[in-house]
Design an enzyme around this catalytic site. Sequence first.
Site, PDB file in Angstrom:
ATOM      1  N   ARG A 210      39.478  40.008  28.638  1.00 35.10           N
ATOM      2  CA  ARG A 210      38.603  38.895  28.244  1.00 35.10           C
ATOM      3  C   ARG A 210      38.998  38.381  26.859  1.00 35.10           C
ATOM      4  NH1 ARG A 210      34.472  41.908  31.412  1.00 35.10           N
ATOM      5  NH2 ARG A 210      33.999  43.319  29.686  1.00 35.10           N
ATOM      6  N   PHE A 226      35.003  34.325  40.884  1.00 31.74           N
ATOM      7  CA  PHE A 226      34.351  35.632  41.032  1.00 31.74           C
ATOM      8  C   PHE A 226      33.777  36.032  39.673  1.00 31.74           C
ATOM      9  CE2 PHE A 226      38.031  35.453  43.888  1.00 31.74           C
ATOM     10  CZ  PHE A 226      37.411  35.596  45.131  1.00 31.74           C
ATOM     11  N   ASP A 248      30.454  32.128  41.670  1.00 32.06           N
ATOM     12  CA  ASP A 248      30.137  33.420  42.263  1.00 32.06           C
ATOM     13  C   ASP A 248      29.178  33.198  43.431  1.00 32.06           C
ATOM     14  OD1 ASP A 248      30.593  36.472  41.186  1.00 32.06           O
ATOM     15  OD2 ASP A 248      28.761  36.316  42.378  1.00 32.06           O
ATOM     16  N   ASP A 298      39.642  36.941  39.383  1.00 36.96           N
ATOM     17  CA  ASP A 298      39.300  38.367  39.301  1.00 36.96           C
ATOM     18  C   ASP A 298      38.490  38.769  40.531  1.00 36.96           C
ATOM     19  OD1 ASP A 298      38.941  40.947  38.360  1.00 36.96           O
ATOM     20  OD2 ASP A 298      37.228  40.420  37.106  1.00 36.96           O
ATOM     21  N   CYS A 338      42.191  44.755  41.377  1.00 45.60           N
ATOM     22  CA  CYS A 338      41.568  46.043  41.035  1.00 45.60           C
ATOM     23  C   CYS A 338      41.742  47.047  42.168  1.00 45.60           C
ATOM     24  CB  CYS A 338      40.085  45.852  40.711  1.00 45.60           C
ATOM     25  SG  CYS A 338      39.089  45.260  42.094  1.00 45.60           S
TER      26      CYS A 338
END
Length: 394
Positions: A210, A226, A248, A298, A338
């Site tokens: 970030r 996201f 989102d 992300d 991830c």
Amino acid sequence: MPAIILRGDRVKAMNRRHPWIFSKAIKKVVDNPQLGETIDVLDPDGNWLARAAYSPHSQIRARVWTFNQQELIDQSFFEQKIDRAMAIRHRIISNGNLTGYRLFAAESDGLPGITVDLFDTTLVLQLVSAGAEYQRDNLIAALKQKFPSFNIYERSDADSRGKEGIKKARGIIHGTLPSPLVIEENGIKAYVDVEKGHKTGFYLDQRDNRAKLESYCKDKTVLNCFSYTGTFGLYALRGGATKVTNVDLSQDALDIAQKNVELNGLDLNRAEFVKHDVFKLLRKYKEDGVKFDVIVMDPPKFAESKAQLTGACRGYKDINRIAMELLNPGGFLLTFSCSGLMEANLFQKVVADAALDARRDVVFVEKLNQAQDHIIASYYPEGYYLKGLVCQVF
């Protein structure tokens, strides 16, 4: 003490100190251990190798607590692990105002199946293995001893507990959950939704990334995909973005994202919050000719198993291709995976293939990783799961 005896051809792997013992590695189980019980691990000649937690319902049949025969798995064991974890993280904890970080990174901290995140004066623990559940009382007692004034909340509601033969659990263990709960990182404040949020309530692993984003956002339009509670968007706004669009599917998360903008005294007129499916919205933006200068991608984990990896590659390729098509020439894409099964080199190849399909000239400006408190033990390469790329798209 109950024990497992390994097959002779699996002893070498145990000597490499990887903490997982799979069912096929076991020659014999001695004295019928209970679910999660601490057992000895022996070689075929009866020599002691390790002390582990037994999990009869999982393919990972045992998870190692210690390779030191003199070490008992009791409250003192967990207190020593806390001291070690704090020592490892001392440098980043003491470097500025950081009131949210990962205290225990499971296997990488020598604590299989145990994750503990620290949010201001609240500890949130997640137990996902039978052994972690079996040692619950010792762990909690150790946390109370080392953090006597802290609240303790449990978010052991991951689906993986079912594979271990244990039920989901959630709720306050000690103290009272603050409302609101706010943490600070790099001068940015953020609300943490411990009760209903993702995982333990906040994505601490993206902290460093970030901060990286902020330097790319001066006078730029930013699309934050996201977005969850919008923390990437906060850094973009502080970095001088002219407009930040947070997308989102969760309205609750978007509501917190808006509150986060207000909490930091940032310009709400430069932020918008869109409840939409990212895949569908990206295609709509393409049809409508909408462009951005910076895009953050992300997504959630696409691959939970090796069988899903091929499909995950297709998903990452597709979503990155469209993102590249939406960028103005010279724009930046910060894209992440991830999925622990998605190796960094494979992820870079997938993004490179997306660039070919998008017919865009792309250079990789930076490689990104999980924050420093999400440590990776040398014996446990699986601890490296978050990887990212900063791509400049022409």
